[in-house]
Scaffold this motif. Structure first.
Motif, PDB file in Angstrom:
ATOM      1  N   THR A 117       0.810  -1.224   0.000  1.00  0.00           N
ATOM      2  CA  THR A 117       0.000   0.000   0.000  1.00  0.00           C
ATOM      3  C   THR A 117       0.844   1.275   0.000  1.00  0.00           C
TER       4      THR A 117
ATOM      5  N   PRO B 129      -5.797   3.454  -3.203  1.00  0.00           N
ATOM      6  CA  PRO B 129      -5.130   2.149  -3.361  1.00  0.00           C
ATOM      7  C   PRO B 129      -6.100   0.966  -3.264  1.00  0.00           C
TER       8      PRO B 129
ATOM      9  N   SER C 265      -4.378  -4.510  -4.566  1.00  0.00           N
ATOM     10  CA  SER C 265      -4.626  -3.068  -4.544  1.00  0.00           C
ATOM     11  C   SER C 265      -4.590  -2.588  -5.985  1.00  0.00           C
TER      12      SER C 265
ATOM     13  N   GLU D  26      -2.766  -0.699  -8.704  1.00  0.00           N
ATOM     14  CA  GLU D  26      -1.397  -0.216  -8.944  1.00  0.00           C
ATOM     15  C   GLU D  26      -1.289   0.453 -10.302  1.00  0.00           C
TER      16      GLU D  26
END
Ligand code: HEM
Length: 540
Positions: free
Chosen positions: A346, A406, A523, A525
């Motif tokens: 994160t 995120p 998450s 990205e």
């Protein structure tokens, strides 16, 4: 004379009808026909149920009409519901378009196979769900269960054990005193990152920032959790093993596992071999984490005096617990392993998004540099407390959390433990999975003016708390299950951005243009790693 099934088949071209008795294990043709009619009946019934269930098959029997206002949503496909829509691509964007297009932002009902799901895309409903005590559970994915996460904070069911873990987290692991006590360590790690960035720039003429952020992030979290930092030159073997385990765990947890929603599919279709891979990973994790716990036990036994507990690492904290708070070894392994997981990706990926936006917006980068320089003076070290008071720096981080949260769907969903009545008259039945589409909220023009523009200035006039009290921007979630690592995450990212901008001027490398495409794993990205030219402007 009794006619054999084979003789019959030769006179009829509908041979497949007669293979059914064999398939179902029946002996006579009569049984076969009954079975065929039964199956056709079942299929028709299924189709009818699906056709009349708004929200799809998991919402049959009027599940969505328990309150004065019904919860509506797309029907999806029979059996699979909306699984195909969500299993690939950027689910947060697909769900946002659906909710906006169908005017179902308050709440939209969907079926993921047999799992009923509601998605909230507006701040008001999001608050009601996230802060409801009846939504303090999470659905447990098979991979999370196999990887021991059911005993860790994120997936432990709401109950005595989970409350104990939350208490340990807030009063020991993430207390403000502890975060302050580890500031020195985070600074050392940050300076090491700046040096590596400078070396790579000199060697290659550009910098791939992600590798540096990930390395710093892993070392940061390893020193908070295990009191260990890795030097690639000396610890390459253990470091590579650790990186590989984290990578594998991310893939397994982030993979879309069809059988989480259509359980019978696991007998036919397991493209990621989830169970097999989890079974291989768990002993490796146990061996590494248990080894570190044992080393700590030994050094505790050898210690004559107690040092300040705030300076110790997470293992020290867990080993020092006594009485009701004492954890079993397996529980400690689960908690520690989860911290490594949650803490590494994160912070690195959020910083990468911040830097990408600052490279694309050079005037904002310059403005930020000016603010930091005037606060820090010449070369002086700045503390986390000073950085927290820099309005433009805070605004840049907040704006990035808004444009690139995120966890666009807040990472992991919630599960209702009883019927929940909302203020708009809808009732979400017990055992319903709920997601908050934070990305939809932060990109909704009714909530944020000009939502696609990267404009940190909007936070200079409006005081928006990102830690969970303002649902227009709650990238760390809200309510009882809000992220316990939010303050640690924020101080880490803020320092990295401040130091990267203060020490280098970042410009786009014409051969490697900045590309803001996303990829949604555990998450969200940057799809293509960020590369840029870093011109050093300050010694460190
Ligand atoms: C930029 C950094 C981070 C972001 C954006 C983030 C985001 C989130 C979100 C959205 C949730 C779900 C909250 C909810 O359901 O309401 C969560 C939960 C969690 N996060 Fe974070 N997180 C970050 C950093 C961290 C760090 C550094 C740690 C620990 C080292 C951490 C540990 C956890 C844990 C243990 C949970 C589960 C809490 C529970 O279910 O009770 N996070 N995080």
């Amino acid at each position: 004379m009794e006619m054999s099934a084979t003789a019959f088949v030769t006179e009829d071209t509908s041979w497949w009808v007669f293979t059914l008795p064999a398939f179902f294990g029946t002996e006579t043709l009569f049984d076969g026909c009954v079975l065929l009619y039964l199956s056709l009946g079942l299929v028709s019934f299924g189709l009818l149920t699906w056709a009349f269930s708004t929200g799809g098959v998991a919402w049959k029997d009027g599940r969505n009409r328990r309150g004065p206002t019904a919860i509506s949503g797309p029907r999806g496909l029979p059996v699979f519901g909306s699984l195909f829509t969500l299993s690939r691509g950027l689910a947060h964007r697909v769900l946002a378009s659906m909710a906006w297009g169908r005017a179902e932002t308050q709440l939209m009902a969907l079926s993921l196979g047999s799992t009923p799901l509601v998605v909230a895309s507006d701040p008001h409903t999001a608050r009601e769900i996230l802060t409801s005590p009846h939504f303090a559970d999470r659905p447990l994915k098979q991979s999370a269960k196999s990887l021991m996460f059911a005993r860790a904070i994120g997936f432990a069911p709401n109950g005595t054990y989970w409350r104990l873990l939350r208490r340990i987290a807030s009063s020991h692991l993430f207390s403000p005193r502890r975060i302050l006590a580890h500031e020195g360590g985070r600074r050392v790690e940050c300076t090491a990152m700046l040096r590596n960035v400078s070396t790579e720039q000199k060697l290659l003429g550009f910098v791939s920032l992600r590798n540096h952020l990930q390395a710093a992030s892993l070392n940061n979290i390893m020193s908070s959790v295990f009191g260990k930092r890795y030097e690639p030159a000396h610890d390459s073997e253990e470091l590579e093993e650790l990186k590989d385990m984290v990578r594998e765990g991310f893939e397994l947890l982030g993979a879309f596992n069809w059988s989480d929603y259509v359980p019978w599919l696991s007998f036919f279709y397991d493209p990621f071999c989830i169970n097999e891979r989890c079974a291989k990973l768990v002993p490796r994790v146990r061996e590494l984490v248990l080894g570190i716990i044992e080393q700590h036990r030994l050094s505790h036994d050898n210690k004559k005096s107690n040092t300040n507990p705030d300076h110790g690492d997470f293992v020290d904290v867990l080993l020092s617990l006594d009485g009701d708070e004492k954890l079993q070894d397996d529980d400690m392994i689960a908690v520690l392993w989860e911290m490594i997981f949650r803490g590494t990706d994160t912070t690195a990926l959020l910083t990468e998004w911040v830097m990408a936006e600052l490279i694309l917006n050079p005037e904002k980068q310059e403005k930020l540099r000016g603010e930091i320089a005037s606060a820090a003076g010449d070369g002086a070290a700045v503390t986390d407390a000073e950085l927290a008071k820099l309005p433009y720096l805070q605004a840049v981080v907040k704006e990035t959390l808004r444009v690139h949260p995120p966890g666009p769907l807040l990472s992991w969903a919630r599960l209702s433990t009883s019927d929940v009545q909302l203020s708009n008259g809808m009732v979400i039945p017990a055992e319903t999975t709920a997601m908050v589409n934070m990305w939809a909220i932060t990109h909704d023009p009714h909530v944020w003016e000009d939502p696609l523009a990267f404009r940190p200035e909007r936070f200079l006039t409006a005081d928006v708390d990102v830690r969970g009290s303002d649902l227009r921007l709650a990238p760390f979630g809200s309510g009882r299950r809000v992220c316990p690592g939010k303050n640690l995450g924020l101080v880490t990212v803020t320092r990295w951005v401040a130091e990267l901008v203060r020490s280098f001027e970042w410009t786009e490398d014409p051969t490697r243009p900045v590309d803001l495409s996303e990829v949604l794993k555990l998450s969200c990205e940057m799809k293509h790693t960020l590369s840029a030219v870093a011109t050093q402007i300050k010694e460190f």
